[in-house]
Design a protein around this motif. Sequence first.
Motif, PDB file in Angstrom:
ATOM      1  N   LEU A 144       0.838  -1.197   0.000  1.00  0.00           N
ATOM      2  CA  LEU A 144       0.000   0.000   0.000  1.00  0.00           C
ATOM      3  C   LEU A 144       0.877   1.253   0.000  1.00  0.00           C
ATOM      4  N   THR A 145       1.899   1.272   0.828  1.00  0.00           N
ATOM      5  CA  THR A 145       2.819   2.412   0.882  1.00  0.00           C
ATOM      6  C   THR A 145       3.477   2.640  -0.474  1.00  0.00           C
ATOM      7  N   PHE A 146       3.973   1.573  -1.079  1.00  0.00           N
ATOM      8  CA  PHE A 146       4.594   1.663  -2.405  1.00  0.00           C
ATOM      9  C   PHE A 146       3.621   2.221  -3.434  1.00  0.00           C
ATOM     10  N   GLU A 147       2.428   1.645  -3.492  1.00  0.00           N
ATOM     11  CA  GLU A 147       1.446   2.067  -4.496  1.00  0.00           C
ATOM     12  C   GLU A 147       0.977   3.507  -4.245  1.00  0.00           C
ATOM     13  N   TRP A 148       0.739   3.847  -2.992  1.00  0.00           N
ATOM     14  CA  TRP A 148       0.266   5.196  -2.661  1.00  0.00           C
ATOM     15  C   TRP A 148       1.323   6.251  -2.990  1.00  0.00           C
ATOM     16  N   ASN A 149       2.566   5.976  -2.573  1.00  0.00           N
ATOM     17  CA  ASN A 149       3.649   6.942  -2.796  1.00  0.00           C
ATOM     18  C   ASN A 149       3.952   7.172  -4.273  1.00  0.00           C
ATOM     19  N   ASN A 150       3.612   6.199  -5.112  1.00  0.00           N
ATOM     20  CA  ASN A 150       3.936   6.282  -6.531  1.00  0.00           C
ATOM     21  C   ASN A 150       2.705   6.399  -7.422  1.00  0.00           C
ATOM     22  N   ARG A 151       1.554   6.620  -6.828  1.00  0.00           N
ATOM     23  CA  ARG A 151       0.296   6.635  -7.573  1.00  0.00           C
ATOM     24  C   ARG A 151       0.326   7.614  -8.747  1.00  0.00           C
ATOM     25  N   SER A 157      -6.334   1.333   0.050  1.00  0.00           N
ATOM     26  CA  SER A 157      -6.612   1.140   1.479  1.00  0.00           C
ATOM     27  C   SER A 157      -6.024  -0.207   1.868  1.00  0.00           C
ATOM     28  N   VAL A 158      -5.829  -0.444   3.156  1.00  0.00           N
ATOM     29  CA  VAL A 158      -5.307  -1.743   3.586  1.00  0.00           C
ATOM     30  C   VAL A 158      -6.239  -2.852   3.113  1.00  0.00           C
ATOM     31  N   GLN A 159      -7.538  -2.634   3.242  1.00  0.00           N
ATOM     32  CA  GLN A 159      -8.496  -3.648   2.796  1.00  0.00           C
ATOM     33  C   GLN A 159      -8.390  -3.866   1.279  1.00  0.00           C
ATOM     34  N   GLY A 160      -8.318  -2.783   0.525  1.00  0.00           N
ATOM     35  CA  GLY A 160      -8.219  -2.892  -0.926  1.00  0.00           C
ATOM     36  C   GLY A 160      -6.969  -3.641  -1.366  1.00  0.00           C
ATOM     37  N   VAL A 161      -5.832  -3.321  -0.777  1.00  0.00           N
ATOM     38  CA  VAL A 161      -4.588  -3.991  -1.133  1.00  0.00           C
ATOM     39  C   VAL A 161      -4.599  -5.445  -0.647  1.00  0.00           C
ATOM     40  N   GLU A 197      -7.228  -7.372  -0.400  1.00  0.00           N
ATOM     41  CA  GLU A 197      -8.059  -8.094  -1.362  1.00  0.00           C
ATOM     42  C   GLU A 197      -7.300  -8.324  -2.673  1.00  0.00           C
ATOM     43  N   HIS A 198      -6.544  -7.333  -3.101  1.00  0.00           N
ATOM     44  CA  HIS A 198      -5.720  -7.422  -4.307  1.00  0.00           C
ATOM     45  C   HIS A 198      -4.703  -8.563  -4.155  1.00  0.00           C
ATOM     46  N   ILE A 199      -4.011  -8.602  -3.040  1.00  0.00           N
ATOM     47  CA  ILE A 199      -3.017  -9.645  -2.786  1.00  0.00           C
ATOM     48  C   ILE A 199      -3.683 -11.018  -2.747  1.00  0.00           C
ATOM     49  N   THR A 200      -4.809 -11.114  -2.062  1.00  0.00           N
ATOM     50  CA  THR A 200      -5.521 -12.395  -1.974  1.00  0.00           C
ATOM     51  C   THR A 200      -5.890 -12.903  -3.368  1.00  0.00           C
TER      52      THR A 200
END
Length: 166
Positions: free
Chosen positions: A18-25, A41-45, A47-50
């Motif tokens: 999430l930090t990586f994606e947010w910082n580089n969005r 969001s933590v939930q969104g990421v 779910e993405h990982i799952t």
Amino acid sequence: MKSVRIRTLESTDAEALLTFEWNNREWFERHIDARDAAFYSVQGVTEHITAYLSDYAAGIWHPCVIVDSGGTIVGRANLKDIDTSRRSAEVGYRIAQSACGQGLATQAVKHLVQEAKLRWNLNQLVANVYAANIGSAKVLKRCGFLIEHTSGQEGTDQKYRFGLSI
């Protein structure tokens, strides 16, 4: 080139990813299609990982992260749409803006080529790049990919499809 490790995505990567994606969005959205806002969001990421790990278990996706010596995610690299019957897959990657120009994308693509050959027994890889993303086109060419064709409209929506026989 910085010392990095490329490894398969793990369920415990949610906060770091999430930090990586947010910082580089903003940086990513200049070069590739934007993600849905719910992703950030933590939930969104999570779910993405799952979903990615489920596809990995099914043998249709190989998601990787690129981690620097301090344990920070500085990039991602994926084999997607793995088709073992056709022995093909699509390559995708994204590198943090702060880590660009250090050879990480080239290292990531070479890693994916090796995974495609050794782990998945593939013989054909493709990658799609927007015309404006000159850096990615250079990386793919450096790794032996050749332009197969152009699609889309003139200007920023134009894409190049690269292919590599391995």
